[in-house]
Design a protein around this motif. Sequence first.
Motif, PDB file in Angstrom:
ATOM      1  N   ALA A 257       1.238  -6.445   7.730  1.00  0.00           N
ATOM      2  CA  ALA A 257       1.341  -7.809   8.257  1.00  0.00           C
ATOM      3  C   ALA A 257       0.005  -8.539   8.226  1.00  0.00           C
ATOM      4  O   ALA A 257      -0.032  -9.783   8.237  1.00  0.00           O
ATOM      5  CB  ALA A 257       1.884  -7.777   9.681  1.00  0.00           C
ATOM      6  N   ALA A 258      -1.105  -7.812   8.178  1.00  0.00           N
ATOM      7  CA  ALA A 258      -2.426  -8.439   8.193  1.00  0.00           C
ATOM      8  C   ALA A 258      -2.849  -8.966   6.825  1.00  0.00           C
ATOM      9  O   ALA A 258      -3.857  -9.668   6.717  1.00  0.00           O
ATOM     10  CB  ALA A 258      -3.459  -7.435   8.697  1.00  0.00           C
ATOM     11  N   LEU A 259      -2.066  -8.667   5.768  1.00  0.00           N
ATOM     12  CA  LEU A 259      -2.446  -9.112   4.431  1.00  0.00           C
ATOM     13  C   LEU A 259      -2.251 -10.621   4.278  1.00  0.00           C
ATOM     14  O   LEU A 259      -1.399 -11.214   4.943  1.00  0.00           O
ATOM     15  CB  LEU A 259      -1.608  -8.375   3.387  1.00  0.00           C
ATOM     16  CG  LEU A 259      -1.828  -6.858   3.298  1.00  0.00           C
ATOM     17  CD1 LEU A 259      -0.876  -6.232   2.306  1.00  0.00           C
ATOM     18  CD2 LEU A 259      -3.274  -6.539   2.944  1.00  0.00           C
ATOM     19  N   PRO A 260      -3.036 -11.259   3.403  1.00  0.00           N
ATOM     20  CA  PRO A 260      -2.934 -12.719   3.234  1.00  0.00           C
ATOM     21  C   PRO A 260      -1.551 -13.165   2.775  1.00  0.00           C
ATOM     22  O   PRO A 260      -0.923 -12.507   1.940  1.00  0.00           O
ATOM     23  CB  PRO A 260      -3.983 -13.010   2.144  1.00  0.00           C
ATOM     24  CG  PRO A 260      -4.900 -11.842   2.149  1.00  0.00           C
ATOM     25  CD  PRO A 260      -4.080 -10.664   2.570  1.00  0.00           C
ATOM     26  N   GLY A 261      -1.072 -14.268   3.342  1.00  0.00           N
ATOM     27  CA  GLY A 261       0.192 -14.877   2.917  1.00  0.00           C
ATOM     28  C   GLY A 261       1.434 -14.283   3.525  1.00  0.00           C
ATOM     29  O   GLY A 261       2.544 -14.719   3.218  1.00  0.00           O
ATOM     30  N   ILE A 262       1.283 -13.280   4.408  1.00  0.00           N
ATOM     31  CA  ILE A 262       2.459 -12.637   5.000  1.00  0.00           C
ATOM     32  C   ILE A 262       2.702 -13.201   6.392  1.00  0.00           C
ATOM     33  O   ILE A 262       1.799 -13.240   7.228  1.00  0.00           O
ATOM     34  CB  ILE A 262       2.280 -11.107   5.044  1.00  0.00           C
ATOM     35  CG1 ILE A 262       2.273 -10.563   3.618  1.00  0.00           C
ATOM     36  CG2 ILE A 262       3.378 -10.453   5.868  1.00  0.00           C
ATOM     37  CD1 ILE A 262       2.121  -9.063   3.527  1.00  0.00           C
ATOM     38  N   VAL A 263       3.947 -13.642   6.624  1.00  0.00           N
ATOM     39  CA  VAL A 263       4.325 -14.221   7.910  1.00  0.00           C
ATOM     40  C   VAL A 263       4.822 -13.149   8.870  1.00  0.00           C
ATOM     41  O   VAL A 263       4.465 -13.132  10.051  1.00  0.00           O
ATOM     42  CB  VAL A 263       5.417 -15.288   7.716  1.00  0.00           C
ATOM     43  CG1 VAL A 263       5.908 -15.828   9.052  1.00  0.00           C
ATOM     44  CG2 VAL A 263       4.905 -16.422   6.829  1.00  0.00           C
ATOM     45  N   ALA A 264       5.662 -12.232   8.368  1.00  0.00           N
ATOM     46  CA  ALA A 264       6.234 -11.192   9.229  1.00  0.00           C
ATOM     47  C   ALA A 264       6.649 -10.017   8.373  1.00  0.00           C
ATOM     48  O   ALA A 264       6.943 -10.163   7.175  1.00  0.00           O
ATOM     49  CB  ALA A 264       7.428 -11.737  10.015  1.00  0.00           C
ATOM     50  N   VAL A 265       6.700  -8.846   9.001  1.00  0.00           N
ATOM     51  CA  VAL A 265       7.128  -7.628   8.327  1.00  0.00           C
ATOM     52  C   VAL A 265       8.237  -6.994   9.155  1.00  0.00           C
ATOM     53  O   VAL A 265       8.093  -6.794  10.368  1.00  0.00           O
ATOM     54  CB  VAL A 265       5.965  -6.630   8.157  1.00  0.00           C
ATOM     55  CG1 VAL A 265       6.465  -5.325   7.552  1.00  0.00           C
ATOM     56  CG2 VAL A 265       4.866  -7.240   7.296  1.00  0.00           C
ATOM     57  N   LEU A 277       7.182 -14.385   3.612  1.00  0.00           N
ATOM     58  CA  LEU A 277       5.965 -14.904   3.007  1.00  0.00           C
ATOM     59  C   LEU A 277       5.741 -16.381   3.293  1.00  0.00           C
ATOM     60  O   LEU A 277       6.682 -17.140   3.535  1.00  0.00           O
ATOM     61  CB  LEU A 277       6.031 -14.741   1.478  1.00  0.00           C
ATOM     62  CG  LEU A 277       6.508 -13.404   0.932  1.00  0.00           C
ATOM     63  CD1 LEU A 277       6.635 -13.494  -0.568  1.00  0.00           C
ATOM     64  CD2 LEU A 277       5.556 -12.301   1.330  1.00  0.00           C
ATOM     65  N   MET A 278       4.472 -16.766   3.190  1.00  0.00           N
ATOM     66  CA  MET A 278       4.129 -18.182   3.072  1.00  0.00           C
ATOM     67  C   MET A 278       4.316 -18.587   1.608  1.00  0.00           C
ATOM     68  O   MET A 278       4.033 -17.788   0.708  1.00  0.00           O
ATOM     69  CB  MET A 278       2.664 -18.415   3.450  1.00  0.00           C
ATOM     70  CG  MET A 278       2.308 -18.091   4.883  1.00  0.00           C
ATOM     71  SD  MET A 278       0.527 -18.365   5.160  1.00  0.00           S
ATOM     72  CE  MET A 278       0.373 -17.727   6.842  1.00  0.00           C
ATOM     73  N   PRO A 279       4.791 -19.797   1.337  1.00  0.00           N
ATOM     74  CA  PRO A 279       4.965 -20.219  -0.060  1.00  0.00           C
ATOM     75  C   PRO A 279       3.627 -20.251  -0.798  1.00  0.00           C
ATOM     76  O   PRO A 279       2.625 -20.744  -0.282  1.00  0.00           O
ATOM     77  CB  PRO A 279       5.562 -21.632   0.067  1.00  0.00           C
ATOM     78  CG  PRO A 279       6.119 -21.701   1.461  1.00  0.00           C
ATOM     79  CD  PRO A 279       5.260 -20.809   2.300  1.00  0.00           C
ATOM     80  N   ASP A 280       3.641 -19.718  -2.020  1.00  0.00           N
ATOM     81  CA  ASP A 280       2.494 -19.822  -2.931  1.00  0.00           C
ATOM     82  C   ASP A 280       1.173 -19.358  -2.309  1.00  0.00           C
ATOM     83  O   ASP A 280       0.120 -19.957  -2.526  1.00  0.00           O
ATOM     84  CB  ASP A 280       2.336 -21.275  -3.414  1.00  0.00           C
ATOM     85  CG  ASP A 280       3.587 -21.796  -4.076  1.00  0.00           C
ATOM     86  OD1 ASP A 280       4.193 -21.035  -4.838  1.00  0.00           O
ATOM     87  OD2 ASP A 280       3.945 -22.956  -3.815  1.00  0.00           O
ATOM     88  N   ALA A 283       0.852 -13.536  -1.787  1.00  0.00           N
ATOM     89  CA  ALA A 283       1.118 -12.293  -1.056  1.00  0.00           C
ATOM     90  C   ALA A 283       1.500 -11.124  -1.962  1.00  0.00           C
ATOM     91  O   ALA A 283       1.043  -9.993  -1.726  1.00  0.00           O
ATOM     92  CB  ALA A 283       2.197 -12.530  -0.003  1.00  0.00           C
ATOM     93  N   PRO A 284       2.327 -11.309  -3.008  1.00  0.00           N
ATOM     94  CA  PRO A 284       2.666 -10.148  -3.842  1.00  0.00           C
ATOM     95  C   PRO A 284       1.441  -9.480  -4.451  1.00  0.00           C
ATOM     96  O   PRO A 284       1.346  -8.246  -4.480  1.00  0.00           O
ATOM     97  CB  PRO A 284       3.571 -10.752  -4.931  1.00  0.00           C
ATOM     98  CG  PRO A 284       4.174 -11.959  -4.283  1.00  0.00           C
ATOM     99  CD  PRO A 284       3.101 -12.508  -3.404  1.00  0.00           C
ATOM    100  N   GLN A 285       0.489 -10.298  -4.920  1.00  0.00           N
ATOM    101  CA  GLN A 285      -0.729  -9.723  -5.489  1.00  0.00           C
ATOM    102  C   GLN A 285      -1.541  -8.983  -4.425  1.00  0.00           C
ATOM    103  O   GLN A 285      -2.116  -7.913  -4.687  1.00  0.00           O
ATOM    104  CB  GLN A 285      -1.583 -10.827  -6.127  1.00  0.00           C
ATOM    105  CG  GLN A 285      -0.925 -11.518  -7.326  1.00  0.00           C
ATOM    106  CD  GLN A 285      -0.009 -12.665  -6.933  1.00  0.00           C
ATOM    107  OE1 GLN A 285       0.391 -12.778  -5.771  1.00  0.00           O
ATOM    108  NE2 GLN A 285       0.329 -13.504  -7.898  1.00  0.00           N
ATOM    109  N   ALA A 286      -1.579  -9.551  -3.214  1.00  0.00           N
ATOM    110  CA  ALA A 286      -2.316  -8.911  -2.127  1.00  0.00           C
ATOM    111  C   ALA A 286      -1.699  -7.570  -1.763  1.00  0.00           C
ATOM    112  O   ALA A 286      -2.404  -6.588  -1.491  1.00  0.00           O
ATOM    113  CB  ALA A 286      -2.348  -9.833  -0.902  1.00  0.00           C
ATOM    114  N   ILE A 287      -0.372  -7.499  -1.754  1.00  0.00           N
ATOM    115  CA  ILE A 287       0.305  -6.241  -1.433  1.00  0.00           C
ATOM    116  C   ILE A 287      -0.003  -5.196  -2.502  1.00  0.00           C
ATOM    117  O   ILE A 287      -0.296  -4.030  -2.196  1.00  0.00           O
ATOM    118  CB  ILE A 287       1.828  -6.470  -1.318  1.00  0.00           C
ATOM    119  CG1 ILE A 287       2.153  -7.349  -0.108  1.00  0.00           C
ATOM    120  CG2 ILE A 287       2.565  -5.135  -1.220  1.00  0.00           C
ATOM    121  CD1 ILE A 287       3.611  -7.793  -0.036  1.00  0.00           C
TER     122      ILE A 287
END
Length: 324
Positions: A257-265, A277-280, A283-287
């Motif tokens: 949940a602490a990764l950039p662009g993530i709203v909730a897990v 996710l937050m739009p654009d 987050a996928p790259q950060a994960i």
Amino acid sequence: MSPLAASPATTVEPLVTVAARGLSRRYGAAVAVEPLDLELRRGEVLGLLGPNGAGKSTTLRMLTGNLAPSAGEIRICGIDLLAAPRAAKRHLGYCPETPPLYRELTVDEYLDFCARLHRVPSGRVHAAREQAKARCGLADMGRRLIAQLSKGYQQRVGIAQAIVHEPDVIILDEPTVGLDPHQMREIRVLIRELGTAHSVILSSHILSEVEAVCDRVLILHRGRVVFADRIEALKHFRAGHALLVSFTRPPAVEALAALPGIVAVEPLETGLFRVRLMPDAGAPQAIARAAVEGDWGLTRLCPEHTTLEEVFVELTRDVTGTKP
């Protein structure tokens, strides 16, 4: 059953068979259908969905010329349904939820009668009747009284009368009601077959049926269009909003949940998470980077695909009752 035009069938086959613009219906102060636009092309099957009271039946009655709209226009194969109803209805075939059957007639007598109402030339009535019977699984039922048929076979007769004149547009309201699973499967095959050369509008409460046979879907809620797109788009209804990710060595929820662009897990099962996710926001790259750096063993990273049932429930979940 509405009277139809006596003029011979046109040889012109317009690509757009149904076009409605600003179509709406009011009952006094109550709005049954808010202004909607609808376009249907030859070779398409459109699923019309909505909870009870959403305006489906009202919409179908307007599209078939059985109910005048409060506003808007409808064109059937380019013909204004309101200005020239007989000419427009010549291109329509309609099977309402309760088929318009004459129970004292045999199947052959009834379909012959329907063919003549639809101005099928007298020399073609027999062939048109036999073709409609064959398509609807009624080949051996011609001499049976409609009153003696099961509900499922009566439903088939209702569909046969809607297609006996080979219309450009076929509108079916709950066509598989009362059918057993085998009959339902056969009717679904028939609908797909009809959709290859005609335009079909299918109203059904069986969402799996719509998902199986329709190219596009239109969902009504409280008289308003809340979804209109191709069936394929349903898979990506939440695309960009949620991912499904799984790991062989899953991290703590807090780390993900602490990764950039993530709203909730949301943990779903061992090693599997739904990530909102937050739009654009990348987050996928950060994960993916975090999974490599943390040796989480990433095994899945994909948009969450949704079913028609999930989309339907989400878009109509505030239903608390039905309209009068």
